[in-house]
Motif scaffolding. Structure first.
Motif, PDB file in Angstrom:
ATOM      1  N   ALA A 158      37.721  81.908   0.661  1.00 39.67           N
ATOM      2  CA  ALA A 158      37.161  81.266   1.850  1.00 39.67           C
ATOM      3  C   ALA A 158      38.150  80.337   2.539  1.00 39.67           C
ATOM      4  O   ALA A 158      38.043  80.102   3.726  1.00 39.67           O
ATOM      5  N   PHE A 159      39.128  79.769   1.777  1.00 44.08           N
ATOM      6  CA  PHE A 159      40.020  78.823   2.456  1.00 44.08           C
ATOM      7  C   PHE A 159      41.465  79.294   2.537  1.00 44.08           C
ATOM      8  O   PHE A 159      42.302  78.617   3.093  1.00 44.08           O
ATOM      9  N   VAL A 160      41.776  80.478   2.001  1.00 47.35           N
ATOM     10  CA  VAL A 160      43.165  80.935   1.944  1.00 47.35           C
ATOM     11  C   VAL A 160      43.817  80.972   3.320  1.00 47.35           C
ATOM     12  O   VAL A 160      44.995  80.664   3.477  1.00 47.35           O
ATOM     13  N   HIS A 161      43.049  81.280   4.342  1.00 45.05           N
ATOM     14  CA  HIS A 161      43.604  81.397   5.687  1.00 45.05           C
ATOM     15  C   HIS A 161      43.436  80.106   6.475  1.00 45.05           C
ATOM     16  O   HIS A 161      43.588  80.094   7.694  1.00 45.05           O
ATOM     17  N   ARG A 162      43.133  79.030   5.782  1.00 45.00           N
ATOM     18  CA  ARG A 162      42.999  77.714   6.399  1.00 45.00           C
ATOM     19  C   ARG A 162      42.082  77.759   7.624  1.00 45.00           C
ATOM     20  O   ARG A 162      42.499  77.473   8.741  1.00 45.00           O
ATOM     21  N   PRO A 163      40.823  78.139   7.436  1.00 39.34           N
ATOM     22  CA  PRO A 163      39.915  78.200   8.577  1.00 39.34           C
ATOM     23  C   PRO A 163      39.587  76.792   9.057  1.00 39.34           C
ATOM     24  O   PRO A 163      39.658  75.857   8.257  1.00 39.34           O
ATOM     25  N   PRO A 164      39.265  76.634  10.322  1.00 41.72           N
ATOM     26  CA  PRO A 164      38.946  75.297  10.847  1.00 41.72           C
ATOM     27  C   PRO A 164      37.645  74.752  10.263  1.00 41.72           C
ATOM     28  O   PRO A 164      37.393  73.556  10.341  1.00 41.72           O
ATOM     29  N   ILE A 165      36.818  75.607   9.684  1.00 40.21           N
ATOM     30  CA  ILE A 165      35.597  75.129   9.047  1.00 40.21           C
ATOM     31  C   ILE A 165      35.264  76.047   7.876  1.00 40.21           C
ATOM     32  O   ILE A 165      35.519  77.249   7.916  1.00 40.21           O
ATOM     33  N   LEU A 166      34.730  75.444   6.822  1.00 42.33           N
ATOM     34  CA  LEU A 166      34.302  76.195   5.642  1.00 42.33           C
ATOM     35  C   LEU A 166      32.777  76.138   5.586  1.00 42.33           C
ATOM     36  O   LEU A 166      32.196  75.066   5.647  1.00 42.33           O
ATOM     37  N   LEU A 167      32.154  77.316   5.481  1.00 42.00           N
ATOM     38  CA  LEU A 167      30.698  77.360   5.344  1.00 42.00           C
ATOM     39  C   LEU A 167      30.367  77.675   3.888  1.00 42.00           C
ATOM     40  O   LEU A 167      31.011  78.518   3.273  1.00 42.00           O
ATOM     41  N   MET A 168      29.381  77.000   3.361  1.00 42.68           N
ATOM     42  CA  MET A 168      28.979  77.289   1.983  1.00 42.68           C
ATOM     43  C   MET A 168      27.468  77.435   1.917  1.00 42.68           C
ATOM     44  O   MET A 168      26.739  76.514   2.258  1.00 42.68           O
ATOM     45  N   ASP A 169      27.045  78.618   1.491  1.00 45.22           N
ATOM     46  CA  ASP A 169      25.615  78.913   1.453  1.00 45.22           C
ATOM     47  C   ASP A 169      25.145  78.892  -0.006  1.00 45.22           C
ATOM     48  O   ASP A 169      25.317  79.867  -0.724  1.00 45.22           O
ATOM     49  N   GLU A 170      24.590  77.784  -0.434  1.00 49.43           N
ATOM     50  CA  GLU A 170      24.113  77.620  -1.816  1.00 49.43           C
ATOM     51  C   GLU A 170      25.105  78.188  -2.822  1.00 49.43           C
ATOM     52  O   GLU A 170      24.741  79.008  -3.666  1.00 49.43           O
ATOM     53  N   PRO A 171      26.362  77.751  -2.781  1.00 52.68           N
ATOM     54  CA  PRO A 171      27.380  78.405  -3.603  1.00 52.68           C
ATOM     55  C   PRO A 171      27.185  78.178  -5.095  1.00 52.68           C
ATOM     56  O   PRO A 171      27.722  78.921  -5.903  1.00 52.68           O
ATOM     57  N   LEU A 172      26.434  77.152  -5.476  1.00 55.68           N
ATOM     58  CA  LEU A 172      26.353  76.810  -6.892  1.00 55.68           C
ATOM     59  C   LEU A 172      25.074  77.286  -7.550  1.00 55.68           C
ATOM     60  O   LEU A 172      24.884  77.135  -8.746  1.00 55.68           O
ATOM     61  N   SER A 173      24.181  77.898  -6.765  1.00 57.00           N
ATOM     62  CA  SER A 173      22.847  78.162  -7.303  1.00 57.00           C
ATOM     63  C   SER A 173      22.846  79.238  -8.384  1.00 57.00           C
ATOM     64  O   SER A 173      21.912  79.307  -9.166  1.00 57.00           O
ATOM     65  N   ALA A 174      23.900  80.064  -8.463  1.00 61.04           N
ATOM     66  CA  ALA A 174      23.898  81.128  -9.477  1.00 61.04           C
ATOM     67  C   ALA A 174      24.501  80.665 -10.793  1.00 61.04           C
ATOM     68  O   ALA A 174      24.557  81.415 -11.745  1.00 61.04           O
ATOM     69  N   LEU A 175      24.981  79.418 -10.827  1.00 60.96           N
ATOM     70  CA  LEU A 175      25.661  78.944 -12.043  1.00 60.96           C
ATOM     71  C   LEU A 175      24.698  78.149 -12.916  1.00 60.96           C
ATOM     72  O   LEU A 175      23.726  77.571 -12.425  1.00 60.96           O
ATOM     73  N   ASP A 176      24.996  78.103 -14.232  1.00 60.38           N
ATOM     74  CA  ASP A 176      24.136  77.279 -15.081  1.00 60.38           C
ATOM     75  C   ASP A 176      24.500  75.804 -14.902  1.00 60.38           C
ATOM     76  O   ASP A 176      25.502  75.454 -14.304  1.00 60.38           O
ATOM     77  N   LYS A 177      23.664  74.932 -15.449  1.00 60.40           N
ATOM     78  CA  LYS A 177      23.712  73.523 -15.077  1.00 60.40           C
ATOM     79  C   LYS A 177      25.063  72.866 -15.352  1.00 60.40           C
ATOM     80  O   LYS A 177      25.609  72.168 -14.504  1.00 60.40           O
ATOM     81  N   ALA A 178      25.635  73.130 -16.536  1.00 62.93           N
ATOM     82  CA  ALA A 178      26.891  72.469 -16.897  1.00 62.93           C
ATOM     83  C   ALA A 178      28.003  72.896 -15.943  1.00 62.93           C
ATOM     84  O   ALA A 178      28.776  72.074 -15.444  1.00 62.93           O
ATOM     85  N   LEU A 179      28.064  74.203 -15.672  1.00 62.26           N
ATOM     86  CA  LEU A 179      29.095  74.747 -14.808  1.00 62.26           C
ATOM     87  C   LEU A 179      28.928  74.234 -13.380  1.00 62.26           C
ATOM     88  O   LEU A 179      29.891  74.013 -12.655  1.00 62.26           O
ATOM     89  N   ARG A 180      27.660  74.045 -13.010  1.00 62.04           N
ATOM     90  CA  ARG A 180      27.359  73.599 -11.659  1.00 62.04           C
ATOM     91  C   ARG A 180      27.969  72.224 -11.410  1.00 62.04           C
ATOM     92  O   ARG A 180      28.591  71.980 -10.387  1.00 62.04           O
ATOM     93  N   THR A 181      27.817  71.338 -12.396  1.00 60.27           N
ATOM     94  CA  THR A 181      28.376  70.003 -12.259  1.00 60.27           C
ATOM     95  C   THR A 181      29.892  70.067 -12.150  1.00 60.27           C
ATOM     96  O   THR A 181      30.497  69.395 -11.315  1.00 60.27           O
ATOM     97  N   GLN A 182      30.492  70.933 -12.959  1.00 62.27           N
ATOM     98  CA  GLN A 182      31.937  71.068 -12.962  1.00 62.27           C
ATOM     99  C   GLN A 182      32.436  71.594 -11.612  1.00 62.27           C
ATOM    100  O   GLN A 182      33.390  71.084 -11.035  1.00 62.27           O
ATOM    101  N   MET A 183      31.758  72.637 -11.083  1.00 58.14           N
ATOM    102  CA  MET A 183      32.167  73.216  -9.811  1.00 58.14           C
ATOM    103  C   MET A 183      31.962  72.230  -8.668  1.00 58.14           C
ATOM    104  O   MET A 183      32.682  72.254  -7.683  1.00 58.14           O
TER     105      MET A 183
END
Lengths: 266, 366, 294
Positions: B154-179
């Motif tokens: 999502a950021f490799v091309h240095r976009p002027p804006i990054l959109l994130m649509d519930e990016p953490l909802s598929a992760l379990d709780k511990a991983l979510r905090t880390q991410m």
């Protein structure tokens, strides 16, 4: 719910018997191709390669075989892209459009082939273009489209459409997303659809017979004629050739189906 | 990282509206996200946050209103020409491509040279500490690793804006905090503008510069996490961000930002800080956070006292949740720490107190 | 076909994210419905228009009007052929269902290797050429074939039995053709039904037979109706298998139409017969669709 072992055992025996009924009779054509008898006898009284040799020396048979392969290849080459696009439409377009288009695409599965063949025959008569193998190719492509559509739709149903959004948002046009993401992922499904299309054409005698039965018979037409009007010992050879070709297509399509599942499952 | 904040763009949504048939999915959306700012759209499902994000991404066309990104009006621009980066719920990595190819995808479509692509992908993968996995297929990665690849793409091309649509909802709780920490770090390093969508208040509070709470297709309130949590301006925001007790009363006129009084049904006067103008004659809502309550009488005059009969105790591990009933039948929940456990028992009469400045007054919608 | 046949991997929580997004609005030229155009551009001239031409020819062919229909309905031959076609289609469908339903259920429950054999047999028979299959039956059921010899060995007089060139031969061949389609349709629905429903029924005290009748069959009904539809409709108008395994004295409607094209060259009569078959097929589809919705 696990059935009781006895019930399961009876069931399995029943299943295997039915499976045998579906498969084994067809396979008997292979030993018959190597029969010494010139009559339809099973089991054959003895074995030789005489008929096999004669088959490949008889140009009326080899021409029919080549003709069939060319027609099937051309029909699949037309049906596969058209069917794939239509499958993509089924999965993404508005329901209203689907209600209109789907019955037409599925028509060859529901309307008896004698009717489609008869209608097409009448049209070629009206247009005074009988005996044209090109018409047979188009008709076969049409007959194959429902099979391509069903196969490709099945792989699109397990396709994750967020991938298209991910491609679009990172710079791909609609066509770019289709070719760079959708097609590679469902590619094996499309391949399986193409094999189905080949099979439909290779096994289609009715339309081919009505349109080009006399001028340019395909292998099934030639076989059908030989079965109904004469007793020809080359028919089992032709049947075996067709069976070997179809078994190859089958194995190919099973492998492709497995590959689709692996690709669409993340 | 060679990233600088210079490419970060301002996003302006003006009077945005989206109708599906006769039903408004969102309306009256006015929001400016400053360059480099991290803004979160927070709301329950169906609140319109995803539709809003979808319009910024170009998946949906607004019925009316405009979207500006930097100098451009992108309201009706096709998705692929908007120059965006986006992280999806459940990653949406291309399964037929390697990690490298996935991350290189935006570069390829921008016709970057081989060298540019390799450098940019290398940097992006390093930034998410995945340089060593470039040749793997997504299916060979763990959920957390897939998420990092999705971020890098999502950021490799240095976009002027990054959109994130519930990016953490598929992760379990511990991983979510880390991410979550990872995303915060990346935002700091990249300095890019971020529009983040979630229904998780904790994510919103910990990540955002500002939070936009959405409800029924409209913006309910906008503010910094502290403002949103400590000065909610309506019942929805107070209830959605954190736990809250609500009491009803008749207020004296209280101007926004000042402390004033409200009379409860039994005649008791309670003082609180109004976050919006609360006119006399309306029904006021008193918002009390459970964690601000204290066992025992008011330690000083600027505390409110409540008498309750304890009706329920729920053991939550780190603390105990206690609920008591007021004379009026209204309920108050509060936390009890373990060393106070001896003072509470069901059926016991207790006195609780809340400080005035942590008692919020809002106007009741009804 | 093969793609819809083998059991799918268990559904995951991902399933709800996989719903394809449908375009809600946008410019008409960006509509995915346009992707239908190439396929329709082939289907309309190759199937739709010829069918319409044939329908109109049945009314316009000299002497025109309802002449050919009157002739068809007054013909004892046509009546006998239609009755026979329906009887055979009904028999084939019923037998295919009686074989296909338990087959699908067994394939789903059987241990992995046996299930693979059972599904593999379905896939293989779908790919086998219809002509080859019919031809094989000709040798197996024919005079001096293994079946006849076996019956003689058992002491059964086979002189009066016509195993091929008879409706019996047609049914044997058509059932072999129909069972795979029946199994496919039912297995597809079975795969999507929730085993938990059956478990729930069991915990509520429903026995195996009761479960089959009151829980399982109603759930499988869409698949059964789909299978019955495809088998009945294809058998009704089938040409190749009856032409090879049947006898000219006991024709089915497809053969009768085919003979109008091939030998009699009577377009008006042929197209009237084809139109009758088309209407009957449509009627069968409509009735079965109605049955499926209830």
């Amino acid at each position: 719910m696990k059935p009781r072992p006895v019930t399961m055992a009876i069931g399995i025996v029943f299943g295997l018997l039915v499976a045998a009924y579906l498969i084994v009779p067809t396979l008997t054509v292979i030993p018959m191709a190597f029969s010494t008898s010139r009559f339809l006898e099973f089991p054959p009284p003895g074995y030789s390669t005489e008929w096999l040799t004669r088959f490949f020396q008889d140009s009326s048979w080899t021409d029919a075989l080549v003709r069939s392969l060319v027609v099937a290849g051309s029909a699949a080459a037309i049906a596969t892209p058209l069917g794939t696009l239509a499958a993509y439409a089924i999965v993404t377009a508005a329901r209203r459009a689907n209600r209109l288009a789907e019955p037409i695409l599925m028509m060859p599965m529901m309307v008896p082939v004698v009717i489609s063949g008869f209608g097409l025959y009448l049209v070629t008569l009206l247009l005074r273009t009988p005996g044209n193998l090109g018409v047979v190719v188009l008709a076969h492509a049409g007959l194959a489209i429902p099979f391509v559509v069903i196969t490709v739709t099945a792989s699109l149903r397990s396709f994750d459409f967020r991938l298209v959004r991910a491609a679009r948002v990172h710079g791909a046009s609609a066509a770019g997303a289709f070719f760079r993401v959708v097609l590679p992922v469902i590619g094996p499904g499309v391949g399986a659809g193409a094999l189905m299309a080949l099979m439909v054409s290779l096994d289609e005698p009715v339309v081919s017979m009505f349109i080009a039965g006399d001028t340019a018979p395909t292998l099934p037409v030639r076989m059908f004629g030989s079965i109904t009007y004469e007793l020809n010992p080359l028919v089992p050879v032709a049947a075996s050739v067709l069976t070997v070709v179809t078994l190859t297509l089958l194995v190919g399509s099973l492998l492709l189906t497995r590959l689709t599942r692996r690709r669409t499952a993340v | 990282m060679t990233a600088t904040a210079t490419h970060a763009a301002r996003l302006e949504l003006s009077d945005l509206k989206k109708l599906y048939g006769d039903i408004a999915a969102v309306e009256q959306i006015d929001l400016t996200v400053e360059p480099g700012e991290f803004v979160t759209l927070l709301g329950p499902s169906g609140s319109g946050k995803s539709t809003t994000l979808g319009m910024v991404a170009g998946f949906e066309t607004p019925t009316s209103g405009t979207i500006r990104l930097g100098e451009r009006d992108i309201t009706r621009l096709v998705t692929h020409k908007r120059n965006l980066g986006m992280v999806f719920q459940g990653y949406a990595l291309f399964p037929h491509m390697t990690v490298f190819e996935n991350v290189a995808f935006p570069m390829k479509l921008r016709k970057a040279s081989k060298h540019q692509t390799r450098t940019a992908v290398g940097e992006a993968l390093e930034a998410v500490s995945l340089g060593h996995l470039a040749d793997r297929k997504p299916s060979q990665l763990s959920g957390g690793q897939q998420q990092r690849v999705a971020l890098a793409r999502a950021f490799v091309h240095r976009p002027p804006i990054l959109l994130m649509d519930e990016p953490l909802s598929a992760l379990d709780k511990a991983l979510r905090t880390q991410m979550r920490d990872e995303i915060r770090r990346l935002h700091r390093e990249l300095g890019t503008t971020v529009l983040f969508v979630t229904h998780d208040q904790e994510e919103a509070l910990s990540l955002s510069d500002r939070i936009v709470v959405m409800c029924d297709g409209r913006i309910s309130q906008v503010g910094t996490p502290t403002e949103m949590y400590e000065s909610p301006q309506n019942e929805f925001v107070s209830g959605f961000l954190g736990a809250a007790n609500f009491l009803s009363g008749t207020p004296e006129h209280v101007a926004a930002g000042t402390v004033g009084g409200v009379r409860l049904g039994n005649g008791q006067r309670v003082c609180g800080r109004a976050t919006v103008d609360v006119p006399s004659g309306c029904t006021a809502r008193i918002v009390l956070r459970p964690e601000d309550g204290q066992l025992g009488g008011a330690p000083s005059p600027d505390w409110n006292e409540f008498r309750v009969t304890l009706t329920e105790l729920v053991y939550l591990g780190e603390r105990i949740k206690a609920t008591g009933k007021l004379e009026s039948g209204e309920e108050l929940s509060f936390w009890v720490s373990h060393h106070q456990a001896g003072q509470v028992a069901i059926g016991r009469q207790l006195v609780l107190s809340w400080p005035h400045r942590r008692t919020v007054l809002i106007e009741s919608p009804a | 076909m093969t793609a819809t046949m083998t059991p799918a991997p268990p559904t995951t929580s991902q399933e709800n994210h996989r719903v394809p997004w449908r375009h809600r609005q946008g410019a008409w030229w960006a509509s995915p419905a346009l992707l239908y155009v190439p396929a329709l551009a082939l289907m309309v001239p190759v199937f739709v228009i010829p069918t319409l031409v044939m329908l109109s020819l049945s009314f316009t062919s000299e002497p025109g009007g309802l002449h050919w229909y009157v002739q068809a309905f007054q013909s004892d031959l046509v009546r006998a052929v239609l009755i026979r076609s329906f009887a055979i289609a009904f028999t084939v469908t019923a037998i295919s269902l009686l074989i296909g339903l338990p087959y699908a259920a067994i394939a789903r429950r059987a241990p992995r290797p046996i299930a693979n054999v059972l599904y593999g047999a379905i896939a293989a028979s779908l790919f086998f050429s219809v002509i080859v299959r019919a031809y094989a039956w000709l040798s197996i059921l024919g005079h001096g074939g293994p079946v006849q010899l076996a019956l003689q060995w058992l002491g059964i007089d086979t002189d009066g039995l016509r195993l091929v060139n008879s409706p019996f031969g047609v049914v044997v061949g058509m059932v072999q053709y129909g069972v795979p389609f029946m199994v496919l349709a039912i297995a597809d629905v079975m795969r999507r039904t929730d085993d938990n429903l059956e478990r729930a029924a069991a915990t509520l005290g429903s026995g195996p037979v009761h479960r089959w009748i009151h829980v399982k069959l109603p759930m499988l009904k869409p698949g059964i109706v789909a299978g019955v539809t495809i088998v009945f409709v294809t058998t009704l108008g089938y040409y190749i298998i009856p032409a090879i395994l049947g006898s000219p004295r006991e024709m089915m409607i497809g053969e009768l139409i085919g003979s109008q094209v091939g030998t009699t060259l009577n377009w008006g009569y042929g197209s009237a017969l084809a139109s009758i078959l088309l209407v009957l097929t449509g009627l069968a589809l409509w009735l079965l669709n109605l049955l499926g919705r209830k």
